[in-house]
Each structure stands twice: as C-alpha cells, then as structure tokens.
Motif scaffolding. Structure first.
Motif, PDB file in Angstrom:
ATOM      1  N   ARG A   1      14.907   9.048   5.122  1.00 16.30           N
ATOM      2  CA  ARG A   1      13.614   8.462   5.536  1.00 16.30           C
ATOM      3  C   ARG A   1      12.825   7.980   6.118  1.00 16.30           C
ATOM      4  NH1 ARG A   1      14.407  10.803  12.267  1.00 16.30           N
ATOM      5  NH2 ARG A   1      17.096  11.538  12.137  1.00 16.30           N
ATOM      6  N   SER A   2      11.997   6.972   5.668  1.00 17.07           N
ATOM      7  CA  SER A   2      10.810   7.267   5.301  1.00 17.07           C
ATOM      8  C   SER A   2       9.719   7.156   6.483  1.00 17.07           C
ATOM      9  CB  SER A   2      10.352   5.203   5.158  1.00 17.07           C
ATOM     10  OG  SER A   2      10.423   4.809   6.550  1.00 17.07           O
TER      11      SER A   2
ATOM     12  N   ASP B   1       4.797   4.343   4.374  1.00 18.14           N
ATOM     13  CA  ASP B   1       5.192   4.815   3.054  1.00 18.14           C
ATOM     14  C   ASP B   1       5.312   3.263   1.878  1.00 18.14           C
ATOM     15  OD1 ASP B   1       5.912   7.458   2.341  1.00 18.14           O
ATOM     16  OD2 ASP B   1       7.804   7.355   2.945  1.00 18.14           O
TER      17      ASP B   1
ATOM     18  N   VAL C   1       7.814   1.091  -0.772  1.00 17.16           N
ATOM     19  CA  VAL C   1       9.357   1.676  -1.911  1.00 17.16           C
ATOM     20  C   VAL C   1       8.855   2.475  -2.735  1.00 17.16           C
ATOM     21  CG1 VAL C   1      10.821   0.993  -2.758  1.00 17.16           C
ATOM     22  CG2 VAL C   1       9.969  -0.136  -0.571  1.00 17.16           C
TER      23      VAL C   1
ATOM     24  N   LEU D   1       7.629   5.997  -1.716  1.00 12.99           N
ATOM     25  CA  LEU D   1       8.705   6.790  -1.300  1.00 12.99           C
ATOM     26  C   LEU D   1       9.544   6.875  -2.836  1.00 12.99           C
ATOM     27  CD1 LEU D   1      11.057   6.321   1.742  1.00 12.99           C
ATOM     28  CD2 LEU D   1      12.112   5.995  -0.294  1.00 12.99           C
TER      29      LEU D   1
ATOM     30  N   LEU E   1       7.050   0.552   4.412  1.00 11.17           N
ATOM     31  CA  LEU E   1       7.220   0.551   5.670  1.00 11.17           C
ATOM     32  C   LEU E   1       7.000   1.133   7.057  1.00 11.17           C
ATOM     33  CD1 LEU E   1      10.157   2.050   2.932  1.00 11.17           C
ATOM     34  CD2 LEU E   1       9.469  -0.477   4.004  1.00 11.17           C
TER      35      LEU E   1
ATOM     36  N   VAL F   1      16.643   4.934   3.290  1.00 14.00           N
ATOM     37  CA  VAL F   1      16.943   4.576   2.537  1.00 14.00           C
ATOM     38  C   VAL F   1      17.870   4.964   1.449  1.00 14.00           C
ATOM     39  CG1 VAL F   1      14.900   4.178   0.990  1.00 14.00           C
ATOM     40  CG2 VAL F   1      14.287   3.586   2.880  1.00 14.00           C
TER      41      VAL F   1
END
Length: 70
Positions: free
Chosen positions: A5-6, A10, A12, A15, A45, A51
C-alpha cells in the motif's frame, strides 16, 4: 509478486525504491506494466493505494558510463 500500500505523498519512484531498492528504468517499466491504473492517481499517490510490485533482481543491470569521447 507482492502487493503493498502507498503512503500519502508517495510517488511511484519513491514507493518502488523503498520496497525494492531500485527505481531504474527497467524496474519502473515492469511496475507500470503490472499497474496501468496508477496513472489515473496522478504524480503523487494518495494513501492506501494497492500497488503490485514486479519480481526484480536486487541489483539493476550494469550501466556503461558515457564519456565525452564516445
């Protein structure tokens, strides 16, 4: 493949680096292929976005440095 989970704020890249230790082009391309819906979230995010992380080697492929004489 693992799902994470973000955290609020965050990106991409952040993360991906935090979870796999990599954020190079190959790793990012694999992540986008698994998660095409992430583009709808924007550059930052929100919290609790699931994700799917790609299976990656711990080290990226060796990159040959470019010199001025190449």
């Amino acid at each position: 493949m693992r799902k994470v989970r973000s955290v609020a704020g965050d990106s991409v890249n952040l993360l991906l680096y935090r979870e796999s230790g990599r954020s190079d082009d190959q790793a990012e391309e694999a992540l986008w292929a698994l998660n095409p819906q992430l583009a709808e979230q924007g550059p930052v995010l929100p919290a609790d976005v699931w994700v799917t992380l790609p299976e990656l080697d711990t080290k990226p492929a060796a990159i040959k440095p470019v010199t001025a004489w190449d």
